[in-house]
Enzyme design. Structure first.
Site: not given
Length: 265
Positions: A9, A134
């Site tokens: 990330d 998500d």
């Protein structure tokens, strides 16, 4: 055998992890994401999952500063790299592919502009796009996980599959970064509704026992899992035999000979 995909990330050019998607709950693991990507490859990673956290929060006319890092990672590694975060237009998709990325992960765009996903598949092919779902309590979240959509995760997946999507990354936000175990029933529920598409699980893996538990849903179409924090915090016994504790001494230019062809998957 389920494929384990390390995650990187990116935020402000560094390798970080968020807890449950909260930007204010961030842990910085490395300042050099390219070196981190090489280390995962030396450890025999066959695919790498990148998330541009900065791009996920940008407006349509802004460009993330992480693109140079993404390009360097894609150029350096000899395995496919997939990237998500802030990919909202055909130009965004083209820009990522031009950087050397194998496939893009589209999340918010799939909710806000589903026809765009159809266009992407028509232009670039189904193998070059993944839809990221998500979800929190079954509701799809957008805008870097900060906004509810009112869309049910299964409903979105079925619509996307009808449009030609053949790969989903499903993240249970409540488990992400917690090390508390994956939401196996949520993965099973979604995967069993799909006809042709496959599912990559994401969120909650804390140790090898969680990987073994995920084997229960392989037959349903869950064939891979993205792992972040657990790898960074050395929670797998096999890491003791790798190069984690001596990473500054490792020859990061000598990759494994193991390769993985993802064409069409």
């Amino acid at each position: 055998m389920m494929l384990v995909i390390p995650a990187i990330d990116l935020r402000d050019g560094r390798c970080v992890r968020l807890r449950q998607g909260r930007y204010e709950d961030e842990t910085v693991y490395f300042d050099d994401p390219v070196r981190m990507a090489k280390l995962w490859r030396v450890m025999n990673a066959k695919v790498l999952h990148l998330v541009d956290l900065d791009a996920a929060r940008t407006t349509a006319d802004e460009v993330s500063d992480n693109r140079a890092v993404i390009a360097q990672i894609a150029e350096t590694l000899d395995v496919p790299v997939q990237v998500g975060g802030g990919i909202r237009t055909l130009d965004d998709v083209q820009a990522m592919l031009d950087l050397g990325v194998y496939r893009v992960v589209m999340g918010t765009a799939a909710v806000r502009d589903p026809d765009l996903v159809s266009e992407v598949i028509e232009r670039f092919g189904a193998s070059r796009v993944v839809v990221g779902i998500d979800a929190h309590d079954g509701e799809v979240m957008t805008e870097g996980w900060e906004a509810g959509s009112g869309v049910d995760a299964v409903d979105l997946a079925l619509d996307m599959e009808r449009r030609g999507v053949r790969r989903f990354v499903y993240t249970d936000i409540s488990r992400d970064g917690t090390l508390e175990g994956p939401n196996i029933e949520a993965y099973r529920e979604l995967a069993e509704q799909l006809d042709k598409a496959h599912l990559t699980a994401s969120g909650g893996v804390g140790d090898y026992k969680d990987l073994l538990a995920l084997q229960a849903v392989e037959a349903s179409g869950v064939d891979s899992v993205i792992v972040g924090r657990a790898l960074y915090e050395n929670r797998f016994p096999c890491q003791q035999f790798w190069c984690w504790h001596r990473k500054n001494e490792v020859d990061l230019e000598r990759f494994s000979t193991a390769r993985l062809a993802l064409k069409g998957k």
